[in-house]
Design an enzyme around this catalytic site. Structure first.
Site, short mmCIF file in Angstrom:
data_model
loop_
_atom_site.label_atom_id
_atom_site.label_comp_id
_atom_site.label_asym_id
_atom_site.label_seq_id
_atom_site.Cartn_x
_atom_site.Cartn_y
_atom_site.Cartn_z
CB VAL A 133 -0.92 0.04 1.24
CG1 VAL A 133 -1.80 1.29 1.22
CG2 VAL A 133 -1.79 -1.21 1.32
CG ASP B 243 8.70 10.80 -3.46
OD1 ASP B 243 7.76 10.68 -4.27
OD2 ASP B 243 9.29 11.88 -3.29
CG ASN C 112 -3.98 5.41 -0.68
OD1 ASN C 112 -5.14 5.80 -0.82
ND2 ASN C 112 -3.17 5.87 0.27
CE1 TYR D 32 -6.90 13.84 -5.91
CE2 TYR D 32 -9.15 14.36 -6.55
CZ TYR D 32 -8.24 13.52 -5.92
OH TYR D 32 -8.68 12.36 -5.32
CE LYS E 137 -6.46 10.72 -7.45
NZ LYS E 137 -5.73 9.50 -7.02
CB VAL F 70 -12.54 9.83 1.95
CG1 VAL F 70 -12.19 8.91 3.13
CG2 VAL F 70 -13.06 9.01 0.77
CB THR G 228 -8.48 12.06 4.12
OG1 THR G 228 -8.79 12.74 2.89
CG2 THR G 228 -9.00 10.63 4.05
#
Length: 240
Positions: A10, A54, A77, A139, A143, A172, A174
């Site tokens: 992950v 990284d 992720n 972003y 994506k 989410v 976060t």
């Protein structure tokens, strides 16, 4: 594919969805979880192997590859989300470096191990791949590109029995969206839904209430049908 007894890597594993994915993989009985983070990570479970990783650093990717003996599931992720406009090209390039070329580089590096195990690639994406969110345009662009990459990998790797899953996440709770006054799913519930989707073989995983409301129309819609038809052209085209 079940998580129990599997080896999982992950990225972005020190917070948010990544941290929750590490814990959920352990809860499901993963044999080994490689936790990739930019900063050193300490974990009490001996099944966790920290990796300084990284995803934009080729040397760190190579060093991580040398430490991973086998791999069943790669979870891309790690991500970047800056609230900015489109006036600065460098901002777009930073997002592409992390959100597009990061998963691409990790996939290329670990593909031999995943091919050997007939494993799975899980790309944590966003509903902004379908419709841009103007608050975070760079972003959204990255994506959308990462989703296209995921679809291409899915078709190209089908013959190698490597499954490729797209996680189309909505908001989410976060660091990225904490300041937005909108309903948000918990990172823990999203992590559970992601691995549930992997275990039952969902190509596209909609892990939260907002994205789940789109699932049925996406799976039966014209865009998904076009993806299927395009993928069907791959194997004949690759034959000598």
């Amino acid at each position: 594919m079940t998580i129990a007894g599997r080896t999982v890597l992950v990225t972005g594993a020190n917070r948010g969805i990544g941290k929750a994915l590490v814990e959920d993989a352990l809860r499901r009985g993963a044999a080994r979880v490689y936790a990739g983070t930019r900063q050193p990570l300490v974990h009490s479970d001996k099944r966790v192997t920290p990796l300084t990783l990284d995803v934009t650093d080729a040397a760190q990717i190579q060093a991580a590859l040398e430490r991973v003996e086998s791999l069943d599931i790669l979870v891309n992720n790690a991500g970047l989300a800056l609230y900015d406009d489109l006036s600065d090209r460098a901002t777009i390039e930073r997002h592409l470096a992390v959100n597009l070329f990061g998963p691409y580089a990790l996939t290329q590096a670990f593909l031999p191990l995943l091919t050997r195990s007939r494993g799975a690639i899980v790309n944590v994406l966003s509903v902004t791949a379908f419709a841009a969110m103007p608050l975070i345009p760079a972003y959204s662009i990255s994506k959308a590109a990462a989703f296209s990459l995921t679809q291409s990998l899915r078709a190209l790797l089908a013959g190698a029995d490597v499954s490729v899953h797209a996680v189309m996440a909505g908001p989410v709770d976060t660091d990225m969206s904490r300041g937005l006054d909108i309903p948000k799913a918990s990172a823990e519930s999203v992590a559970r839904a992601i691995f549930d989707g992997v275990e039952i073989g969902d190509e596209d995983i909609f892990p939260d209430p907002m994205s789940a409301s789109m699932a049925e129309s996406w799976r039966s819609g014209a865009a998904k049908e076009l993806e299927r038809q395009s993928a069907a052209l791959v194997l004949p085209a690759m034959r000598p």
